[in-house]
Write a protein that holds these residues in place. Structure first.
Motif, PDB file in Angstrom:
ATOM      1  N   GLY A  17      37.630  21.328  47.221  1.00 47.10           N
ATOM      2  CA  GLY A  17      38.645  20.800  48.128  1.00 47.10           C
ATOM      3  C   GLY A  17      38.906  19.322  47.877  1.00 47.10           C
ATOM      4  O   GLY A  17      40.049  18.868  47.885  1.00 47.10           O
ATOM      5  N   MET A  18      37.820  18.577  47.603  1.00 51.99           N
ATOM      6  CA  MET A  18      37.973  17.137  47.316  1.00 51.99           C
ATOM      7  C   MET A  18      38.771  16.944  46.026  1.00 51.99           C
ATOM      8  O   MET A  18      39.580  16.024  45.913  1.00 51.99           O
ATOM      9  N   THR A  19      38.543  17.814  45.048  1.00 57.85           N
ATOM     10  CA  THR A  19      39.267  17.698  43.783  1.00 57.85           C
ATOM     11  C   THR A  19      40.754  17.963  43.994  1.00 57.85           C
ATOM     12  O   THR A  19      41.609  17.267  43.444  1.00 57.85           O
ATOM     13  N   LYS A  20      41.045  18.978  44.814  1.00 58.37           N
ATOM     14  CA  LYS A  20      42.461  19.267  45.091  1.00 58.37           C
ATOM     15  C   LYS A  20      43.111  18.058  45.776  1.00 58.37           C
ATOM     16  O   LYS A  20      44.231  17.681  45.432  1.00 58.37           O
ATOM     17  N   ASN A  21      42.389  17.460  46.725  1.00 57.00           N
ATOM     18  CA  ASN A  21      42.924  16.267  47.400  1.00 57.00           C
ATOM     19  C   ASN A  21      43.234  15.164  46.396  1.00 57.00           C
ATOM     20  O   ASN A  21      44.279  14.515  46.468  1.00 57.00           O
ATOM     21  N   LEU A  22      42.297  14.960  45.461  1.00 58.75           N
ATOM     22  CA  LEU A  22      42.484  13.915  44.443  1.00 58.75           C
ATOM     23  C   LEU A  22      43.743  14.207  43.621  1.00 58.75           C
ATOM     24  O   LEU A  22      44.596  13.324  43.426  1.00 58.75           O
ATOM     25  N   SER A  37      51.224  23.501  44.985  1.00 62.76           N
ATOM     26  CA  SER A  37      51.466  24.945  44.935  1.00 62.76           C
ATOM     27  C   SER A  37      50.882  25.589  43.679  1.00 62.76           C
ATOM     28  O   SER A  37      50.931  26.808  43.517  1.00 62.76           O
ATOM     29  N   LYS A  38      50.341  24.752  42.779  1.00 65.83           N
ATOM     30  CA  LYS A  38      49.729  25.304  41.564  1.00 65.83           C
ATOM     31  C   LYS A  38      48.207  25.142  41.575  1.00 65.83           C
ATOM     32  O   LYS A  38      47.540  25.424  40.572  1.00 65.83           O
ATOM     33  N   ILE A  39      47.673  24.661  42.685  1.00 67.73           N
ATOM     34  CA  ILE A  39      46.227  24.411  42.734  1.00 67.73           C
ATOM     35  C   ILE A  39      45.578  25.320  43.778  1.00 67.73           C
ATOM     36  O   ILE A  39      45.993  25.345  44.942  1.00 67.73           O
ATOM     37  N   TYR A  40      44.564  26.033  43.349  1.00 60.85           N
ATOM     38  CA  TYR A  40      43.868  26.973  44.234  1.00 60.85           C
ATOM     39  C   TYR A  40      42.397  26.570  44.372  1.00 60.85           C
ATOM     40  O   TYR A  40      41.695  26.484  43.367  1.00 60.85           O
ATOM     41  N   ASN A  41      41.965  26.330  45.601  1.00 64.92           N
ATOM     42  CA  ASN A  41      40.536  26.167  45.869  1.00 64.92           C
ATOM     43  C   ASN A  41      40.006  27.569  46.168  1.00 64.92           C
ATOM     44  O   ASN A  41      40.271  28.126  47.237  1.00 64.92           O
ATOM     45  N   VAL A  42      39.296  28.133  45.202  1.00 67.72           N
ATOM     46  CA  VAL A  42      38.874  29.531  45.356  1.00 67.72           C
ATOM     47  C   VAL A  42      37.490  29.643  46.009  1.00 67.72           C
ATOM     48  O   VAL A  42      36.930  30.730  46.069  1.00 67.72           O
ATOM     49  N   GLY A  43      36.971  28.521  46.506  1.00 71.40           N
ATOM     50  CA  GLY A  43      35.764  28.575  47.320  1.00 71.40           C
ATOM     51  C   GLY A  43      34.478  28.312  46.574  1.00 71.40           C
ATOM     52  O   GLY A  43      34.434  27.475  45.670  1.00 71.40           O
ATOM     53  N   GLY A  44      33.434  29.040  46.958  1.00 65.09           N
ATOM     54  CA  GLY A  44      32.096  28.694  46.479  1.00 65.09           C
ATOM     55  C   GLY A  44      31.404  29.792  45.694  1.00 65.09           C
ATOM     56  O   GLY A  44      31.487  30.965  46.041  1.00 65.09           O
ATOM     57  N   TYR A  45      30.724  29.353  44.671  1.00 68.25           N
ATOM     58  CA  TYR A  45      29.928  30.272  43.836  1.00 68.25           C
ATOM     59  C   TYR A  45      28.906  31.029  44.683  1.00 68.25           C
ATOM     60  O   TYR A  45      28.597  32.182  44.403  1.00 68.25           O
ATOM     61  N   TRP A  46      28.397  30.385  45.730  1.00 63.63           N
ATOM     62  CA  TRP A  46      27.379  31.019  46.565  1.00 63.63           C
ATOM     63  C   TRP A  46      27.871  32.306  47.215  1.00 63.63           C
ATOM     64  O   TRP A  46      27.086  33.140  47.638  1.00 63.63           O
ATOM     65  N   PHE A  47      29.201  32.445  47.342  1.00 68.79           N
ATOM     66  CA  PHE A  47      29.748  33.632  48.005  1.00 68.79           C
ATOM     67  C   PHE A  47      30.297  34.641  47.002  1.00 68.79           C
ATOM     68  O   PHE A  47      30.884  35.647  47.387  1.00 68.79           O
ATOM     69  N   TYR A  48      30.130  34.345  45.732  1.00 68.94           N
ATOM     70  CA  TYR A  48      30.702  35.218  44.695  1.00 68.94           C
ATOM     71  C   TYR A  48      29.801  36.422  44.453  1.00 68.94           C
ATOM     72  O   TYR A  48      28.592  36.270  44.274  1.00 68.94           O
ATOM     73  N   GLU A  49      30.402  37.603  44.439  1.00 66.97           N
ATOM     74  CA  GLU A  49      29.633  38.819  44.175  1.00 66.97           C
ATOM     75  C   GLU A  49      30.330  39.689  43.137  1.00 66.97           C
ATOM     76  O   GLU A  49      30.119  40.900  43.081  1.00 66.97           O
ATOM     77  N   GLY A  50      31.185  39.066  42.324  1.00 67.67           N
ATOM     78  CA  GLY A  50      31.942  39.824  41.320  1.00 67.67           C
ATOM     79  C   GLY A  50      31.112  40.137  40.084  1.00 67.67           C
ATOM     80  O   GLY A  50      29.890  39.952  40.054  1.00 67.67           O
ATOM     81  N   SER A  51      31.814  40.557  39.040  1.00 67.75           N
ATOM     82  CA  SER A  51      31.100  41.048  37.857  1.00 67.75           C
ATOM     83  C   SER A  51      31.082  40.036  36.705  1.00 67.75           C
ATOM     84  O   SER A  51      30.745  40.385  35.584  1.00 67.75           O
ATOM     85  N   ASN A  52      31.473  38.793  36.969  1.00 67.49           N
ATOM     86  CA  ASN A  52      31.493  37.797  35.894  1.00 67.49           C
ATOM     87  C   ASN A  52      30.491  36.669  36.123  1.00 67.49           C
ATOM     88  O   ASN A  52      30.693  35.542  35.671  1.00 67.49           O
ATOM     89  N   ASN A  53      29.430  36.977  36.833  1.00 71.62           N
ATOM     90  CA  ASN A  53      28.422  35.964  37.120  1.00 71.62           C
ATOM     91  C   ASN A  53      27.588  35.655  35.874  1.00 71.62           C
ATOM     92  O   ASN A  53      27.137  36.566  35.184  1.00 71.62           O
ATOM     93  N   VAL A  54      27.438  34.367  35.589  1.00 71.91           N
ATOM     94  CA  VAL A  54      26.555  33.953  34.499  1.00 71.91           C
ATOM     95  C   VAL A  54      25.365  33.239  35.134  1.00 71.91           C
ATOM     96  O   VAL A  54      25.532  32.189  35.758  1.00 71.91           O
ATOM     97  N   LYS A  55      24.203  33.825  35.006  1.00 73.92           N
ATOM     98  CA  LYS A  55      23.001  33.216  35.592  1.00 73.92           C
ATOM     99  C   LYS A  55      22.523  32.068  34.727  1.00 73.92           C
ATOM    100  O   LYS A  55      22.339  32.243  33.522  1.00 73.92           O
ATOM    101  N   VAL A  56      22.325  30.921  35.324  1.00 73.25           N
ATOM    102  CA  VAL A  56      21.755  29.789  34.590  1.00 73.25           C
ATOM    103  C   VAL A  56      20.270  29.671  34.938  1.00 73.25           C
ATOM    104  O   VAL A  56      19.440  29.408  34.082  1.00 73.25           O
ATOM    105  N   LYS A  57      19.971  29.897  36.220  1.00 67.76           N
ATOM    106  CA  LYS A  57      18.561  29.915  36.622  1.00 67.76           C
ATOM    107  C   LYS A  57      17.997  31.294  36.290  1.00 67.76           C
ATOM    108  O   LYS A  57      18.434  32.311  36.842  1.00 67.76           O
ATOM    109  N   GLU A  58      17.062  31.299  35.369  1.00 71.05           N
ATOM    110  CA  GLU A  58      16.491  32.571  34.917  1.00 71.05           C
ATOM    111  C   GLU A  58      15.443  33.062  35.915  1.00 71.05           C
ATOM    112  O   GLU A  58      14.983  32.315  36.771  1.00 71.05           O
ATOM    113  N   ASP A  59      15.060  34.311  35.753  1.00 68.70           N
ATOM    114  CA  ASP A  59      14.102  34.914  36.691  1.00 68.70           C
ATOM    115  C   ASP A  59      12.752  34.195  36.682  1.00 68.70           C
ATOM    116  O   ASP A  59      12.033  34.204  37.680  1.00 68.70           O
ATOM    117  N   ASN A  60      12.427  33.568  35.534  1.00 68.20           N
ATOM    118  CA  ASN A  60      11.135  32.864  35.468  1.00 68.20           C
ATOM    119  C   ASN A  60      11.223  31.424  36.007  1.00 68.20           C
ATOM    120  O   ASN A  60      10.270  30.658  35.890  1.00 68.20           O
TER     121      ASN A  60
END
Lengths: 248, 155
Positions: free
Chosen positions: A190-195, A204-227
């Motif tokens: 949101g701050m970036t859109k304001n800037l 009208s060309k800028i979309y704040n699509v929210g937060g990664y924490w709420f994403y449950e789709g199929s394109n998740n790339v895990k950076v923090k590994e299970d270990n």
């Protein structure tokens, strides 16, 4: 009175073979033509699919969500729930505005200072590198206080700190493209859109699509590994070397 | 039909309607009563960070408590954190972070952080929705947030 001449066996044979040969030739031609048409169709459709000029869906106009999420600028129509439907568009750029490692000690309040994952197709450019951040909670201590392209003044405008600030912003966020922004919960996005809007971008060309924490789709790339380790090499990351820029 | 019969039917209809209305009102009233937390939460004031296992234990033990659904490292929760800190502390409440919360039954109710949930005997009874205009004021104003808490938690 004319009499019908009875054909000889040789004549009959010739006639028969000719009548057989003719349809065979035309069926061969038909097969060749059909194969050629199929090839052309396949080539053309693969070209169309690659350029995706035809498959691009018209985007709904940005519209704020209800409640607190709307106040953060999170979009009602394109957000964490359905961003997968809008990924990989040739007319758009995708940015995740979080830092790889946040200097704020979020561990003190049970959090994680490292970027633990992102959506495939998004590139990471930390918002704190673009503009100064204010208002972190006391418990987390000092957040990023290093260099930034812009400083927010008390009246809410953005003052460039470097001669290249505007150029970098324009390069990262092309004005002729749709811009999809996200972060952890939607705040930095949101701050970036304001800037951007403040600096003259078309809202009208800028979309704040929210937060990664709420994403449950199929394109998740895990950076923090299970270990518990972090695979930062996976992250398409934009760094800004402020030492190479010219102070204003 | 005799007048007396019509009158009887009318009286019975009215009585049944009154009984139903009273029942509905009672259910509505009971469903909106403030929750009395377990005594231990009134005894002293504290913010206790818990994980999903500890939360599940509270649910299994049918506890009644207040919990904040938070997420560290996110600018969106700062305001609520600040408001909660600024409110006159009257009860001890738990705090759980989103990665843990979304692996509990809280996920069935709370879709976005930050939020507050009041749990009564192991069941989430009231919670704030970050994606609702009706709840927006509770995210913006400490007095409104306090009035929400006062209306949902018995003191």
């Amino acid at each position: 009175m004319a009499t019908k001449k009875t054909p000889t066996s040789t004549e009959l044979l010739k006639k028969t073979s000719a009548s057989i040969e003719a349809p065979k030739k035309s069926s061969d031609i038909m097969i060749v033509i059909t194969a050629a048409v199929l090839c052309v169709v396949m080539i053309v459709s693969s070209i169309i699919a690659r350029t995706d000029n035809v498959t691009l869906k018209t985007l709904p106009a940005p519209e704020l969500s209800e409640g607190q999420r709307g106040e953060l600028g999170i979009d009602k129509n394109i957000n964490e729930k359905n961003i997968d439907e809008y990924l990989n568009r040739s007319d758009s750029v995708y940015y995740d505005m979080r830092m790889l490692e946040d200097p704020a000690a979020y561990e003190s309040i049970g959090g994680d200072r490292y970027l633990s994952g992102f959506i495939d197709g998004f590139e990471v450019i930390p918002y704190p590198y673009l503009a100064s951040v204010k208002g972190l909670p006391e418990a987390v201590g000092q957040g990023y206080s290093g260099d930034a392209l812009f400083t927010i003044t008390d009246d809410g405008s953005y003052v460039a700190n470097y001669q290249e600030s505007d150029e970098i912003l324009s390069s990262l966020f092309p004005k002729d493209k749709n811009i999809f922004l996200m972060c952890g919960g939607g705040g930095y996005a949101g701050m970036t859109k304001n800037l951007l809007v403040n600096k003259g971008w078309d809202p009208s060309k800028i979309y704040n699509v929210g937060g990664y924490w709420f994403y449950e789709g199929s394109n998740n790339v895990k950076v923090k590994e299970d270990n518990g380790t972090y695979s930062f090499w996976k992250v398409p990351y934009h760094n800004i070397d402020f030492n190479k820029l010219t102070k204003k | 039909m005799k007048k007396s019969t019509i009158l009887k039917i009318l009286v019975i209809t009215i009585v049944v309607a009154i009984i139903f209305a009273a029942g509905a009102l009672t259910i509505f009233w009971a469903n909106n009563l403030p929750v009395t937390l377990d005594q231990q939460y009134y005894d002293h004031v504290e913010i206790i960070d818990i994980n999903k296992d500890e939360y599940n234990e509270l649910i299994a033990d049918k506890k009644s408590f207040l919990i904040m659904i938070d997420n560290a490292g996110c600018t969106t929760t700062e305001k609520m954190r600040e408001m909660m800190r600024g409110l006159p502390q009257q009860v001890t409440y738990y705090r759980i972070f989103w990665p843990e919360a979304k692996e509990t039954n809280l996920k069935d109710y709370v879709k976005y952080f930050p939020s507050l949930a009041v749990v009564e005997k192991g069941t989430v009874k009231y919670y704030l929705r970050a994606d609702s205009d009706d709840d927006a004021k509770y995210y913006n104003n400490a007095a409104d947030l306090k009035s929400w808490l006062d209306s949902k938690i018995a003191h």
